[in-house]
Design a protein around this motif. Structure first.
Motif, PDB file in Angstrom:
ATOM      1  N   PRO A 135       0.814  -1.222   0.000  1.00  0.00           N
ATOM      2  CA  PRO A 135       0.000   0.000   0.000  1.00  0.00           C
ATOM      3  C   PRO A 135       0.842   1.263   0.000  1.00  0.00           C
ATOM      4  CG  PRO A 135      -0.047  -1.062   2.146  1.00  0.00           C
ATOM      5  CD  PRO A 135       0.617  -2.022   1.218  1.00  0.00           C
ATOM      6  N   THR A 136       0.358   2.275  -0.706  1.00  0.00           N
ATOM      7  CA  THR A 136       1.060   3.557  -0.770  1.00  0.00           C
ATOM      8  C   THR A 136       0.918   4.325   0.538  1.00  0.00           C
ATOM      9  OG1 THR A 136       0.663   3.673  -3.151  1.00  0.00           O
ATOM     10  CG2 THR A 136       1.249   5.723  -2.040  1.00  0.00           C
ATOM     11  N   ASN A 137      -0.282   4.348   1.067  1.00  0.00           N
ATOM     12  CA  ASN A 137      -0.551   5.067   2.309  1.00  0.00           C
ATOM     13  C   ASN A 137      -0.942   4.066   3.395  1.00  0.00           C
ATOM     14  OD1 ASN A 137      -0.239   7.723   1.145  1.00  0.00           O
ATOM     15  ND2 ASN A 137      -2.205   7.402   0.146  1.00  0.00           N
ATOM     16  N   TRP A 138      -0.183   4.059   4.447  1.00  0.00           N
ATOM     17  CA  TRP A 138      -0.490   3.165   5.562  1.00  0.00           C
ATOM     18  C   TRP A 138       0.006   3.793   6.855  1.00  0.00           C
ATOM     19  CZ3 TRP A 138       3.738   0.909   8.232  1.00  0.00           C
ATOM     20  CH2 TRP A 138       4.977   1.059   7.604  1.00  0.00           C
ATOM     21  N   SER A 139      -0.546   3.367   7.954  1.00  0.00           N
ATOM     22  CA  SER A 139      -0.205   3.937   9.256  1.00  0.00           C
ATOM     23  C   SER A 139      -0.305   2.849  10.310  1.00  0.00           C
ATOM     24  CB  SER A 139      -1.132   5.103   9.609  1.00  0.00           C
ATOM     25  OG  SER A 139      -2.487   4.667   9.634  1.00  0.00           O
ATOM     26  N   GLY A 140       0.106   3.187  11.515  1.00  0.00           N
ATOM     27  CA  GLY A 140       0.058   2.211  12.603  1.00  0.00           C
ATOM     28  C   GLY A 140      -0.039   2.876  13.949  1.00  0.00           C
ATOM     29  N   PHE A 141      -0.367   2.072  14.952  1.00  0.00           N
ATOM     30  CA  PHE A 141      -0.418   2.571  16.319  1.00  0.00           C
ATOM     31  C   PHE A 141      -0.135   1.427  17.294  1.00  0.00           C
ATOM     32  CE2 PHE A 141      -4.762   1.502  15.072  1.00  0.00           C
ATOM     33  CZ  PHE A 141      -5.198   0.686  16.115  1.00  0.00           C
ATOM     34  N   GLN A 148      -6.948  -2.219  24.059  1.00  0.00           N
ATOM     35  CA  GLN A 148      -6.740  -1.878  22.668  1.00  0.00           C
ATOM     36  C   GLN A 148      -7.431  -0.584  22.258  1.00  0.00           C
ATOM     37  OE1 GLN A 148      -7.593  -5.243  20.140  1.00  0.00           O
ATOM     38  NE2 GLN A 148      -6.646  -6.702  21.540  1.00  0.00           N
ATOM     39  N   GLN A 149      -8.120   0.055  23.180  1.00  0.00           N
ATOM     40  CA  GLN A 149      -8.820   1.285  22.844  1.00  0.00           C
ATOM     41  C   GLN A 149      -7.917   2.510  22.978  1.00  0.00           C
ATOM     42  OE1 GLN A 149     -11.841   0.928  21.545  1.00  0.00           O
ATOM     43  NE2 GLN A 149     -11.561  -1.270  21.926  1.00  0.00           N
ATOM     44  N   THR A 150      -6.878   2.419  23.798  1.00  0.00           N
ATOM     45  CA  THR A 150      -6.000   3.558  24.039  1.00  0.00           C
ATOM     46  C   THR A 150      -4.739   3.439  23.193  1.00  0.00           C
ATOM     47  OG1 THR A 150      -6.789   3.725  26.322  1.00  0.00           O
ATOM     48  CG2 THR A 150      -4.738   4.863  25.776  1.00  0.00           C
ATOM     49  N   LYS A 151      -4.548   4.395  22.286  1.00  0.00           N
ATOM     50  CA  LYS A 151      -3.369   4.402  21.420  1.00  0.00           C
ATOM     51  C   LYS A 151      -2.217   5.096  22.139  1.00  0.00           C
ATOM     52  CE  LYS A 151      -6.117   4.531  17.150  1.00  0.00           C
ATOM     53  NZ  LYS A 151      -6.397   5.255  15.891  1.00  0.00           N
ATOM     54  N   LEU A 152      -1.132   4.368  22.328  1.00  0.00           N
ATOM     55  CA  LEU A 152       0.032   4.912  23.031  1.00  0.00           C
ATOM     56  C   LEU A 152       0.960   5.664  22.088  1.00  0.00           C
ATOM     57  CD1 LEU A 152       0.801   1.765  25.211  1.00  0.00           C
ATOM     58  CD2 LEU A 152      -0.572   3.760  25.828  1.00  0.00           C
ATOM     59  N   VAL A 153       1.097   5.184  20.863  1.00  0.00           N
ATOM     60  CA  VAL A 153       1.960   5.799  19.847  1.00  0.00           C
ATOM     61  C   VAL A 153       1.282   5.637  18.495  1.00  0.00           C
ATOM     62  CG1 VAL A 153       4.175   5.699  18.647  1.00  0.00           C
ATOM     63  CG2 VAL A 153       4.103   5.382  21.111  1.00  0.00           C
ATOM     64  N   THR A 154       1.306   6.672  17.660  1.00  0.00           N
ATOM     65  CA  THR A 154       0.810   6.577  16.291  1.00  0.00           C
ATOM     66  C   THR A 154       1.903   7.038  15.327  1.00  0.00           C
ATOM     67  OG1 THR A 154      -0.121   8.820  16.347  1.00  0.00           O
ATOM     68  CG2 THR A 154      -1.570   7.006  17.023  1.00  0.00           C
ATOM     69  N   PHE A 155       1.883   6.528  14.113  1.00  0.00           N
ATOM     70  CA  PHE A 155       2.883   6.912  13.111  1.00  0.00           C
ATOM     71  C   PHE A 155       2.345   6.602  11.725  1.00  0.00           C
ATOM     72  CE2 PHE A 155       3.552   2.450  13.737  1.00  0.00           C
ATOM     73  CZ  PHE A 155       3.983   1.958  12.510  1.00  0.00           C
ATOM     74  N   LYS A 156       3.001   7.158  10.694  1.00  0.00           N
ATOM     75  CA  LYS A 156       2.682   6.899   9.299  1.00  0.00           C
ATOM     76  C   LYS A 156       3.906   6.327   8.587  1.00  0.00           C
ATOM     77  CE  LYS A 156      -0.945  10.385   8.670  1.00  0.00           C
ATOM     78  NZ  LYS A 156      -1.410  11.546   7.847  1.00  0.00           N
ATOM     79  N   GLY A 157       3.660   5.471   7.615  1.00  0.00           N
ATOM     80  CA  GLY A 157       4.754   4.882   6.856  1.00  0.00           C
ATOM     81  C   GLY A 157       5.475   5.918   6.015  1.00  0.00           C
ATOM     82  N   PHE A 165       8.854   3.898  14.416  1.00  0.00           N
ATOM     83  CA  PHE A 165       8.282   4.574  15.578  1.00  0.00           C
ATOM     84  C   PHE A 165       9.171   4.303  16.775  1.00  0.00           C
ATOM     85  CE2 PHE A 165       6.553   0.302  15.610  1.00  0.00           C
ATOM     86  CZ  PHE A 165       6.619  -0.078  16.938  1.00  0.00           C
ATOM     87  N   SER A 166       9.046   5.114  17.800  1.00  0.00           N
ATOM     88  CA  SER A 166       9.796   4.934  19.045  1.00  0.00           C
ATOM     89  C   SER A 166       8.806   4.767  20.186  1.00  0.00           C
ATOM     90  CB  SER A 166      10.717   6.127  19.305  1.00  0.00           C
ATOM     91  OG  SER A 166      11.718   6.213  18.307  1.00  0.00           O
ATOM     92  N   PHE A 167       9.204   3.955  21.177  1.00  0.00           N
ATOM     93  CA  PHE A 167       8.260   3.603  22.236  1.00  0.00           C
ATOM     94  C   PHE A 167       9.029   3.180  23.483  1.00  0.00           C
ATOM     95  CE2 PHE A 167       5.511   0.213  24.139  1.00  0.00           C
ATOM     96  CZ  PHE A 167       4.545   1.077  24.652  1.00  0.00           C
ATOM     97  N   TYR A 175       2.391  -5.571  24.493  1.00  0.00           N
ATOM     98  CA  TYR A 175       1.994  -4.561  23.530  1.00  0.00           C
ATOM     99  C   TYR A 175       1.801  -5.183  22.152  1.00  0.00           C
ATOM    100  CZ  TYR A 175       3.863  -1.572  27.212  1.00  0.00           C
ATOM    101  OH  TYR A 175       4.115  -0.971  28.427  1.00  0.00           O
ATOM    102  N   GLN A 176       0.989  -4.508  21.349  1.00  0.00           N
ATOM    103  CA  GLN A 176       0.789  -4.959  19.980  1.00  0.00           C
ATOM    104  C   GLN A 176       0.745  -3.776  19.031  1.00  0.00           C
ATOM    105  OE1 GLN A 176      -2.914  -7.147  20.290  1.00  0.00           O
ATOM    106  NE2 GLN A 176      -4.129  -5.375  19.667  1.00  0.00           N
ATOM    107  N   LEU A 177       1.163  -4.034  17.811  1.00  0.00           N
ATOM    108  CA  LEU A 177       1.191  -3.038  16.750  1.00  0.00           C
ATOM    109  C   LEU A 177       0.067  -3.327  15.778  1.00  0.00           C
ATOM    110  CD1 LEU A 177       2.491  -0.834  14.915  1.00  0.00           C
ATOM    111  CD2 LEU A 177       3.981  -2.649  14.022  1.00  0.00           C
ATOM    112  N   THR A 178      -0.758  -2.329  15.498  1.00  0.00           N
ATOM    113  CA  THR A 178      -1.839  -2.449  14.523  1.00  0.00           C
ATOM    114  C   THR A 178      -1.519  -1.580  13.318  1.00  0.00           C
ATOM    115  OG1 THR A 178      -3.483  -2.831  16.271  1.00  0.00           O
ATOM    116  CG2 THR A 178      -4.310  -2.178  14.108  1.00  0.00           C
TER     117      THR A 178
END
Length: 319
Positions: A135-141, A148-157, A165-167, A175-178
């Protein structure tokens, strides 16, 4: 009907110097089923050569592979062989290349220095892979597995291939990455277990030096560590550290060559406790006019670099 050809330049190296070991180089063309279509031999003069491969007029559109090697390289691992994919377009071909935009994609996550330690901020690299297009545009948190409702870190590819990302983790938590693309397709990856002790190696590559920091958690401050730096399996840096702290270490790059530096931290029992790869002066690789410079570092085997002179995107049209 004109005859289509793949034309190219060949450079054979012994480490970083032009090789004089071999006087010939073999170049082969394969399809995706590893069926050999053509095999040529070209002369080498002081490690340099050139030539072309004629393509059949009825060659179907597909992705093909060029393999280049010397007889001397047969004494070593096939990893030294140069293998380059090349896309061939043919207007008369009944089969056409179509981009696979529906192939699923997968992701892998890599913590810096290979460690994930309680209370130490750690940089992660995320790499996408697919048999089709990523994918051209993708992101993660990042979230806790149990929340799983509280996002600790967000980033874009950064692009279609990689992001980061840093954590800072806490002991006892998981922890898990979505990841999610522009079509809403998601993938969930579990991060490594958080260690209660260990050493983290953080690196920054600058124009004049490689800067790195060692951080430790719950380790014996009297322990001694050894840091080894290699490029192409050649020793370029060595240091002994007796006290792990946030001290910044520096490796001047004026005595190094462009390449990939492998820094490894060993404990007193010669066990690897942290490891990191980084580029050395990557900005200086952007040269308008390439040139060869002989230095003392060398590999045990020759290495072939094949430059195909077709188009900017290595794409060939047969007509």
């Amino acid at each position: 009907m004109l005859q289509a050809k793949i034309c190219g330049l060949l450079f054979v190296f012994d480490g970083y110097s032009p090789s004089t070991i071999s006087t010939n180089v073999f170049v082969e063309l394969y399809d995706q089923n590893k069926k050999q279509i053509s095999k040529k031999i070209y002369p080498l003069i002081n490690g340099k050569g050139s030539g072309s491969i004629s393509l059949p007029a009825d060659l179907k559109e597909d992705v093909y592979y060029i393999r280049a090697y010397t007889t001397w390289m047969g004494n070593f691992s096939d990893d030294f062989n140069e293998i380059m994919p090349i896309t061939v377009y043919n207007p008369s071909s009944p089969e056409k290349l179509v981009k696979n935009t529906s192939a699923p994609w997968k992701a892998a996550v890599f913590p810096e220095s290979g460690t994930f330690i309680d209370g130490i901020n750690t940089k992660f690299a995320v790499r996408l892979q697919s048999k089709g297009e990523t994918p051209t545009n993708w992101s993660g948190f990042i979230t806790e597995t149990q929340n799983q409702q509280t996002k600790l870190v967000t980033f874009k590819g950064f692009d279609q291939n990689v992001g980061s990302f840093s954590f800072t983790p806490a002991i006892g938590k998981k922890y898990q990455l979505t990841l999610e693309d522009e079509k809403g397709i998601k993938e969930i990856i579990n991060l490594p277990e958080v260690a209660s002790s260990g050493i983290n190696l953080h690196i920054q590559s600058q124009s004049d030096a490689i800067m790195f920091i060692l951080k430790g958690k719950n380790i014996d401050q009297n322990s001694k560590y050894k840091i080894i730096g290699t490029i192409n399996n050649q020793l370029v840096y060595k240091a002994n550290v007796s006290n792990i702290s946030d001290r910044i270490y520096s490796i001047p790059t004026n005595q190094l060559v462009n390449g990939i530096l492998n820094l490894t931290v060993f404990d007193e029992s010669e066990n690897i406790v942290a490891q990191r790869l980084c580029f050395v002066q990557p900005q200086s690789l952007k040269l308008k006019h390439p040139s060869l410079k002989g230095i003392s570092l060398s590999l045990k085997s020759e290495t072939v670099i094949l430059l195909t002179l077709i188009t900017t995107h290595l794409c060939l049209i047969i007509w």
